[in-house]
Design a protein around this motif. Structure first.
Motif, PDB file in Angstrom:
ATOM      1  N   VAL A  13      -3.951  -5.482  11.795  1.00 19.41           N
ATOM      2  CA  VAL A  13      -3.557  -6.675  11.454  1.00 19.41           C
ATOM      3  C   VAL A  13      -4.522  -7.691  11.319  1.00 19.41           C
ATOM      4  CG1 VAL A  13      -1.786  -8.387  11.413  1.00 19.41           C
ATOM      5  CG2 VAL A  13      -1.138  -5.993  11.838  1.00 19.41           C
ATOM      6  N   GLN A  14      -5.379  -7.842  12.152  1.00 20.29           N
ATOM      7  CA  GLN A  14      -6.519  -8.939  12.111  1.00 20.29           C
ATOM      8  C   GLN A  14      -7.362  -8.526  11.109  1.00 20.29           C
ATOM      9  OE1 GLN A  14      -4.100 -11.311  13.700  1.00 20.29           O
ATOM     10  NE2 GLN A  14      -6.358 -12.308  13.587  1.00 20.29           N
ATOM     11  N   ALA A  15      -7.627  -7.301  10.966  1.00 11.74           N
ATOM     12  CA  ALA A  15      -8.690  -6.765   9.912  1.00 11.74           C
ATOM     13  C   ALA A  15      -8.443  -6.890   8.778  1.00 11.74           C
ATOM     14  CB  ALA A  15      -9.034  -5.270  10.397  1.00 11.74           C
ATOM     15  N   VAL A  16      -6.910  -6.681   8.377  1.00  2.03           N
ATOM     16  CA  VAL A  16      -6.357  -6.918   7.196  1.00  2.03           C
ATOM     17  C   VAL A  16      -6.532  -8.498   6.576  1.00  2.03           C
ATOM     18  CG1 VAL A  16      -4.323  -6.747   5.540  1.00  2.03           C
ATOM     19  CG2 VAL A  16      -5.021  -4.746   6.901  1.00  2.03           C
ATOM     20  N   LYS A  17      -6.120  -9.325   7.652  1.00  3.83           N
ATOM     21  CA  LYS A  17      -5.934 -10.640   7.291  1.00  3.83           C
ATOM     22  C   LYS A  17      -7.131 -11.310   7.218  1.00  3.83           C
ATOM     23  CE  LYS A  17      -1.957 -12.304  10.015  1.00  3.83           C
ATOM     24  NZ  LYS A  17      -1.408 -13.176  11.161  1.00  3.83           N
ATOM     25  N   GLY A  18      -8.001 -10.778   7.890  1.00  2.00           N
ATOM     26  CA  GLY A  18      -9.700 -11.467   7.650  1.00  2.00           C
ATOM     27  C   GLY A  18     -10.291 -10.887   6.310  1.00  2.00           C
ATOM     28  N   LEU A  19      -9.823  -9.767   5.992  1.00  2.00           N
ATOM     29  CA  LEU A  19     -10.128  -9.267   4.730  1.00  2.00           C
ATOM     30  C   LEU A  19      -9.441  -9.861   3.466  1.00  2.00           C
ATOM     31  CD1 LEU A  19     -12.279  -6.905   3.854  1.00  2.00           C
ATOM     32  CD2 LEU A  19     -10.361  -5.258   3.613  1.00  2.00           C
TER      33      LEU A  19
ATOM     34  N   SER B 232       3.842  14.765   7.934  1.00  2.00           N
ATOM     35  CA  SER B 232       4.276  14.226   9.072  1.00  2.00           C
ATOM     36  C   SER B 232       3.487  13.438  10.057  1.00  2.00           C
ATOM     37  CB  SER B 232       5.013  15.272   9.898  1.00  2.00           C
ATOM     38  OG  SER B 232       5.605  14.895  11.024  1.00  2.00           O
ATOM     39  N   ALA B 233       2.456  13.856  10.354  1.00  2.00           N
ATOM     40  CA  ALA B 233       1.602  12.797  11.021  1.00  2.00           C
ATOM     41  C   ALA B 233       1.011  11.790  10.573  1.00  2.00           C
ATOM     42  CB  ALA B 233       0.154  13.685  11.600  1.00  2.00           C
ATOM     43  N   VAL B 234       0.680  11.997   9.177  1.00  2.00           N
ATOM     44  CA  VAL B 234       0.033  10.484   8.468  1.00  2.00           C
ATOM     45  C   VAL B 234       1.292   9.607   8.115  1.00  2.00           C
ATOM     46  CG1 VAL B 234      -0.523   9.793   5.869  1.00  2.00           C
ATOM     47  CG2 VAL B 234      -1.853  11.849   7.342  1.00  2.00           C
ATOM     48  N   LEU B 235       2.459  10.187   7.830  1.00  5.26           N
ATOM     49  CA  LEU B 235       3.625   9.173   7.445  1.00  5.26           C
ATOM     50  C   LEU B 235       4.039   8.456   8.696  1.00  5.26           C
ATOM     51  CD1 LEU B 235       5.703  10.722   4.678  1.00  5.26           C
ATOM     52  CD2 LEU B 235       4.042   8.998   4.534  1.00  5.26           C
ATOM     53  N   GLY B 236       3.892   8.986   9.686  1.00  4.77           N
ATOM     54  CA  GLY B 236       4.153   8.501  10.918  1.00  4.77           C
ATOM     55  C   GLY B 236       3.374   7.252  11.391  1.00  4.77           C
ATOM     56  N   THR B 237       2.078   7.782  11.234  1.00  2.00           N
ATOM     57  CA  THR B 237       1.260   6.477  11.432  1.00  2.00           C
ATOM     58  C   THR B 237       1.413   5.148  10.133  1.00  2.00           C
ATOM     59  OG1 THR B 237      -0.484   8.070  12.047  1.00  2.00           O
ATOM     60  CG2 THR B 237      -1.515   5.796  11.279  1.00  2.00           C
ATOM     61  N   VAL B 238       1.653   5.933   8.950  1.00  6.81           N
ATOM     62  CA  VAL B 238       1.763   4.907   7.848  1.00  6.81           C
ATOM     63  C   VAL B 238       3.172   3.683   8.345  1.00  6.81           C
ATOM     64  CG1 VAL B 238       2.518   4.306   5.705  1.00  6.81           C
ATOM     65  CG2 VAL B 238       0.844   6.273   5.990  1.00  6.81           C
ATOM     66  N   GLU B 239       4.039   4.578   8.960  1.00  6.64           N
ATOM     67  CA  GLU B 239       5.366   3.583   9.454  1.00  6.64           C
ATOM     68  C   GLU B 239       5.141   2.604  10.403  1.00  6.64           C
ATOM     69  OE1 GLU B 239       8.381   3.591   8.080  1.00  6.64           O
ATOM     70  OE2 GLU B 239       7.560   5.119   6.685  1.00  6.64           O
ATOM     71  N   ARG B 240       4.182   3.253  11.307  1.00  6.26           N
ATOM     72  CA  ARG B 240       3.896   2.191  12.505  1.00  6.26           C
ATOM     73  C   ARG B 240       2.955   1.091  11.986  1.00  6.26           C
ATOM     74  NH1 ARG B 240      -0.791   2.400  15.221  1.00  6.26           N
ATOM     75  NH2 ARG B 240      -1.199   4.457  14.762  1.00  6.26           N
ATOM     76  N   ILE B 241       2.053   1.304  11.178  1.00  6.74           N
ATOM     77  CA  ILE B 241       1.185   0.221  10.577  1.00  6.74           C
ATOM     78  C   ILE B 241       1.899  -0.452   9.496  1.00  6.74           C
ATOM     79  CG2 ILE B 241      -0.920  -0.211   9.154  1.00  6.74           C
ATOM     80  CD1 ILE B 241      -2.183   2.111  10.499  1.00  6.74           C
ATOM     81  N   SER B 242       2.963  -0.231   8.944  1.00  6.99           N
ATOM     82  CA  SER B 242       3.931  -0.835   8.058  1.00  6.99           C
ATOM     83  C   SER B 242       4.714  -1.867   8.876  1.00  6.99           C
ATOM     84  CB  SER B 242       4.761   0.152   7.150  1.00  6.99           C
ATOM     85  OG  SER B 242       4.131   0.877   6.546  1.00  6.99           O
ATOM     86  N   GLY B 243       5.186  -1.447   9.917  1.00 10.39           N
ATOM     87  CA  GLY B 243       6.093  -2.400  10.620  1.00 10.39           C
ATOM     88  C   GLY B 243       5.009  -3.564  11.000  1.00 10.39           C
ATOM     89  N   GLN B 244       3.825  -3.403  11.642  1.00  8.34           N
ATOM     90  CA  GLN B 244       2.846  -4.235  12.047  1.00  8.34           C
ATOM     91  C   GLN B 244       2.628  -5.275  10.889  1.00  8.34           C
ATOM     92  OE1 GLN B 244      -0.500  -2.474  13.803  1.00  8.34           O
ATOM     93  NE2 GLN B 244       0.755  -1.451  15.352  1.00  8.34           N
ATOM     94  N   LEU B 245       2.381  -4.881   9.622  1.00 16.16           N
ATOM     95  CA  LEU B 245       2.182  -5.633   8.546  1.00 16.16           C
ATOM     96  C   LEU B 245       3.116  -6.459   8.124  1.00 16.16           C
ATOM     97  CD1 LEU B 245       0.153  -3.356   6.113  1.00 16.16           C
ATOM     98  CD2 LEU B 245      -0.884  -4.849   7.580  1.00 16.16           C
ATOM     99  N   ALA B 246       4.524  -5.903   8.212  1.00 12.25           N
ATOM    100  CA  ALA B 246       5.825  -6.708   7.837  1.00 12.25           C
ATOM    101  C   ALA B 246       5.867  -7.780   9.016  1.00 12.25           C
ATOM    102  CB  ALA B 246       6.818  -5.648   8.001  1.00 12.25           C
ATOM    103  N   GLU B 247       5.744  -7.308  10.195  1.00 14.00           N
ATOM    104  CA  GLU B 247       5.807  -8.500  11.075  1.00 14.00           C
ATOM    105  C   GLU B 247       4.897  -9.637  11.072  1.00 14.00           C
ATOM    106  OE1 GLU B 247       5.467  -8.030  16.071  1.00 14.00           O
ATOM    107  OE2 GLU B 247       6.827  -6.526  15.122  1.00 14.00           O
ATOM    108  N   ALA B 248       3.781  -9.464  10.505  1.00 16.91           N
ATOM    109  CA  ALA B 248       2.624 -10.314  10.342  1.00 16.91           C
ATOM    110  C   ALA B 248       2.938 -11.177   9.026  1.00 16.91           C
ATOM    111  CB  ALA B 248       1.505  -9.640  10.429  1.00 16.91           C
ATOM    112  N   GLY B 249       3.919 -10.655   8.356  1.00 17.77           N
ATOM    113  CA  GLY B 249       4.087 -11.374   6.880  1.00 17.77           C
ATOM    114  C   GLY B 249       3.234 -10.994   5.865  1.00 17.77           C
ATOM    115  N   ILE B 250       2.489  -9.992   6.020  1.00 20.62           N
ATOM    116  CA  ILE B 250       1.718  -9.180   4.941  1.00 20.62           C
ATOM    117  C   ILE B 250       2.439  -8.445   3.873  1.00 20.62           C
ATOM    118  CG2 ILE B 250      -0.321  -7.960   4.500  1.00 20.62           C
ATOM    119  CD1 ILE B 250      -1.301  -8.682   7.203  1.00 20.62           C
ATOM    120  N   ARG B 251       2.486  -9.010   2.616  1.00 20.85           N
ATOM    121  CA  ARG B 251       3.083  -8.360   1.642  1.00 20.85           C
ATOM    122  C   ARG B 251       2.414  -7.065   1.336  1.00 20.85           C
ATOM    123  NH1 ARG B 251       2.533 -13.634  -0.234  1.00 20.85           N
ATOM    124  NH2 ARG B 251       1.185 -12.841  -1.740  1.00 20.85           N
TER     125      ARG B 251
END
Length: 480
Positions: free
Chosen positions: A382-388, A302-321
């Protein structure tokens, strides 16, 4: 559920390639000999290449159209050199609707002829020029020896066809489109191609000049990745395509054609892949990031998937596939190996400790082991992923460029050429030989002139084969 290892590249590159295509879920075998089923993951890779090209075509003033799959046989016969070049590969329909056709129809091997017939109707005056058309289509060439993506009986491609008022305009178009291909290969696919001109022996059937982008694969063989042809007035005269110029004089147009196909998918596999599977450049990867949630209990889940959902939303908003691997019953290790096989550029791991520490682990596909793994704060992820992703893209191009440059060798004579080719490299040397000389070299070494690179040393030197004075350097290699 154990995963099968693939045959190492060093043992059998051809076998490695075939295994990767299927294990990485790019394609499946077809009930029709020589044809290929492209699966969603493979098709998404093609779509990224296609979209990158399409944007560039439209930015240079080209428009998409579609022409019939079936071409009257008489059309192909109008340009003698063209039909001669394609005749062994043609699939011909002689019966349709239960009746024999009055004129056989050829299944499109390329569309110069049917498009030129349309151009004759569309072009009357200099005001109609240039006419810049591209077609996304499938073509059929009856291949005897096939290999997934690289050489199949049916394949997908784009073919550009344009008409111009002068030779100079047609030549400028031919070069512009070659540069478009080079730009896509280098900047999107991270494949450092060499631009150059084909020899007369290797040029397209019916062309005045053929230009190419040549790539080096992981086994050091060359792959012709895209070609651009100045067709001169050959097709214009065969199809009587004329325009009234500004002085009211009737002139034949000058035409070009250029194409890139699903062969580029094979190019990406062979230029970047390793013994663990695909390595995909972020710009064209179907998924740029795969997120692997790690948990043991329902509470952790429950805790992990909650975090995953939040980060997923940020990645989607940034246009990262991205893709979240929610498969139950598979260990994290299995998932890591599976996504390594599929070449996803960045893997994100989120477990209970990461939730506690407000962090995430990021692992690069292009840098193996601990060296390629880092822990980053979830704030600013998001910035860390984009840079990577940018770093992975740049590193893959740098690696491929270093590999290519280390395997191109300057040769002074035919003996040196033979040694280089036998060792699996590319040979570069002065060339003043004939088409017959090229033929002998191909017969004896299986190497061909890949191109006369645009990047020439200048001056002159003795031809590596004849010893005569040569004013340009050629690149020789074995090729797919």
């Amino acid at each position: 559920m154990a995963q099968q290892a693939v045959t190492p590249q060093s043992v059998d590159f051809s076998k490695w390639y075939n295994e990767i295509v299927y294990k990485a879920d790019l394609a499946d075998q077809s009930p029709v000999r020589g044809c290929l089923i492209i699966k969603p993951y493979g098709y998404e890779l093609w779509e990224a290449i296609r979209d990158g090209l399409d944007r560039r075509f439209k930015a240079t003033g080209h428009r998409n159209a579609y022409f019939p799959l079936f071409i009257p046989e008489s059309f192909l016969k109008k340009e003698a050199e063209h039909v001669e070049g394609f005749s062994p590969e043609l699939a011909v329909v002689t019966v349709a609707g239960g009746e024999e056709l009055a004129e056989p129809l050829v299944v499109r091997p390329t569309s110069e002829t049917i498009i030129m017939a349309a151009f004759r109707e569309w072009i009357q005056s200099y005001r109609d020029l240039p006419l810049l058309i591209n077609q996304w289509a499938n073509v059929v060439r009856w291949e005897l020896r096939t290999r997934p993506f690289l050489r199949t009986t049916e394949f997908l491609w784009q073919e550009g066809h344009t008409a111009h008022a002068t030779f100079e305009d047609a030549e400028a178009e031919t070069m512009q489109m070659l540069n478009v291909y080079a730009d896509l290969c280098i900047n999107d696919a991270a494949v450092p191609v060499i631009r150059g001109k084909k020899s007369d022996r290797e040029k397209f059937a019916g062309a005045m000049h053929t230009y190419t982008v040549e790539a080096m694969m992981g086994d050091k063989k060359a792959l012709q990745s895209g070609t651009s042809h100045n067709l001169g007035q050959n097709f214009a005269k065969a199809f009587d395509i004329k325009y009234l110029d500004e002085a009211n004089v009737l002139q034949h147009v000058w035409t070009t054609s250029w194409g890139m196909s699903t062969r580029m998918v094979g190019c990406v596999v062979m230029a970047h892949g390793d013994d663990k599977g695909l390595r995909l450049p972020p710009k064209i990867a179907p998924y740029q990031v795969v997120i692997v949630p790690i948990y043991k209990s329902d509470e952790e889940k429950s805790a992990v998937l909650g975090t995953v959902e939040r980060i997923s939303g940020q990645l989607a908003e940034a246009g990262i596939r991205f893709h979240v691997d929610r498969r139950e019953g598979q260990s994290p290790g299995f998932k890591y190996n599976d996504w390594e096989m599929r070449g996803v550029p960045v893997r994100m791991e989120i477990g209970p400790k990461d939730v506690e520490k407000n962090s995430a682990a990021l692992a690069r596909r292009d840098v193996p082991g601990k060296e390629g793994k880092q822990f980053v704060p979830q704030d600013g992820i998001v910035q860390a992923v984009k840079g990577l992703l940018n770093a992975v893209q740049a590193n893959m191009l740098q690696q491929a460029t270093a590999f290519r440059d280390a395997n191109i060798h300057d040769v002074k004579n035919y003996d040196e050429l033979k040694q280089v080719i036998e060792a699996g490299g590319w040979a570069r040397g002065w060339w003043a030989g004939s088409g017959a000389d090229e033929g002998k070299i191909k017969e004896e070494t299986a190497a061909t002139i890949r191109c006369f690179p645009f990047d020439q040393p200048g001056g002159n030197g003795p031809c590596l084969y004849t010893g005569e004075k040569a004013e340009r350097v050629a690149l020789f290699a074995r090729a797919y």
